[in-house]
Design a protein around this motif. Structure first.
Motif, PDB file in Angstrom:
ATOM      1  N   ASP A  14      -6.894  12.816  -4.499  1.00 39.23           N
ATOM      2  CA  ASP A  14      -7.072  11.586  -3.737  1.00 39.23           C
ATOM      3  C   ASP A  14      -6.638  10.346  -4.519  1.00 39.23           C
ATOM      4  N   ILE A  15      -6.461  10.481  -5.793  1.00 37.61           N
ATOM      5  CA  ILE A  15      -6.142   9.339  -6.639  1.00 37.61           C
ATOM      6  C   ILE A  15      -4.637   9.102  -6.633  1.00 37.61           C
ATOM      7  N   GLN A  62      -1.373   8.186  -8.109  1.00 33.90           N
ATOM      8  CA  GLN A  62      -0.905   8.180  -9.492  1.00 33.90           C
ATOM      9  C   GLN A  62       0.274   7.244  -9.712  1.00 33.90           C
ATOM     10  N   GLN A  92      -9.053  14.538  -7.816  1.00 35.31           N
ATOM     11  CA  GLN A  92      -7.795  14.200  -8.463  1.00 35.31           C
ATOM     12  C   GLN A  92      -6.677  14.002  -7.437  1.00 35.31           C
ATOM     13  N   ARG A 104       0.485  11.029  -4.752  1.00 37.71           N
ATOM     14  CA  ARG A 104      -0.720  11.708  -5.212  1.00 37.71           C
ATOM     15  C   ARG A 104      -0.285  12.975  -5.929  1.00 37.71           C
ATOM     16  N   GLU A 111       3.144   5.782  -2.132  1.00 39.13           N
ATOM     17  CA  GLU A 111       1.967   6.090  -2.953  1.00 39.13           C
ATOM     18  C   GLU A 111       1.985   7.589  -3.201  1.00 39.13           C
ATOM     19  N   ALA A 159     -14.187  10.816  -6.527  1.00 36.35           N
ATOM     20  CA  ALA A 159     -12.836  10.996  -5.994  1.00 36.35           C
ATOM     21  C   ALA A 159     -12.188  12.211  -6.643  1.00 36.35           C
TER      22      ALA A 159
END
Length: 186
Positions: free
Chosen positions: A40-41, A43, A38, A72, A70, A36
């Protein structure tokens, strides 16, 4: 005796290499998944989020709400569930927009709304419905390149798209405009 071991040893090595390659061991190339990125994660998760933005003169510029956010990090992008946006001009003239899904691009101030999008001129009472819309929060404009339906009272307009200037309180409909006008008292 040594001659008997060589074929078995060679066969065992070949089976091991084949097992690794075919992913039987779980670590072969067929089992590898891309790592994945960074961006796409997720946070940060926010539930029942509300943010207020003020203009330089201190007046309320806009309000953004969402059931779930969400964020990112690297892309500076937030995905929104059931976003609601309110644009204020300081003179009690507001526009509100809502949708099922949204995406906010923080650097550019672009809010992309998808599925069941509704834009309302709160003062005039007009309602615009579409499946996708892009709002530029800095310029206070909205655009839809897919069919729209505008309703005010009993009057209905449909078009292939639209451009709205939220500061000037105007909507320009794109080609394919059709309307139904119902005079008052009819």
């Amino acid at each position: 005796m040594e001659r008997r071991r060589r074929p078995w040893l060679l066969a065992a090595v070949l089976v091991g290499v084949a097992a690794w390659y075919l992913g039987i061991t779980g670590g072969g190339p067929l089992e590898r998944r891309p790592v994945a990125q960074q961006a796409d994660i997720v946070q940060t998760y926010l539930l029942d989020s509300r943010s207020l933005t003020y203009a330089e003169d201190g007046n309320l510029a806009h309000v953004m709400e969402a059931v779930r956010v969400e964020h990112r990090g690297d892309d500076e992008v937030s995905d929104l569930e059931q976003p609601r946006f309110y644009s204020h001009d300081g003179n009690n003239q507001t526009w509100s927009a809502s949708a099922t899904r949204g995406r906010l691009k923080h650097r550019t101030g672009i809010l992309i709304l998808r599925k069941d999008v509704v834009l309302t001129d709160d003062k005039a009472g007009g309602v615009l419905e579409t499946s996708a819309m892009t709002l530029n929060l800095k310029q206070r404009t909205a655009r839809s390149k897919v069919p729209v339906r505008v309703t005010q009272g009993n009057n209905v307009l449909t078009a292939d798209g639209m451009f709205a200037d939220l500061k000037r309180q105007t909507i320009r409909l794109m080609p394919g405009v059709e309307g139904i006008y119902v005079p008052e008292g009819s």
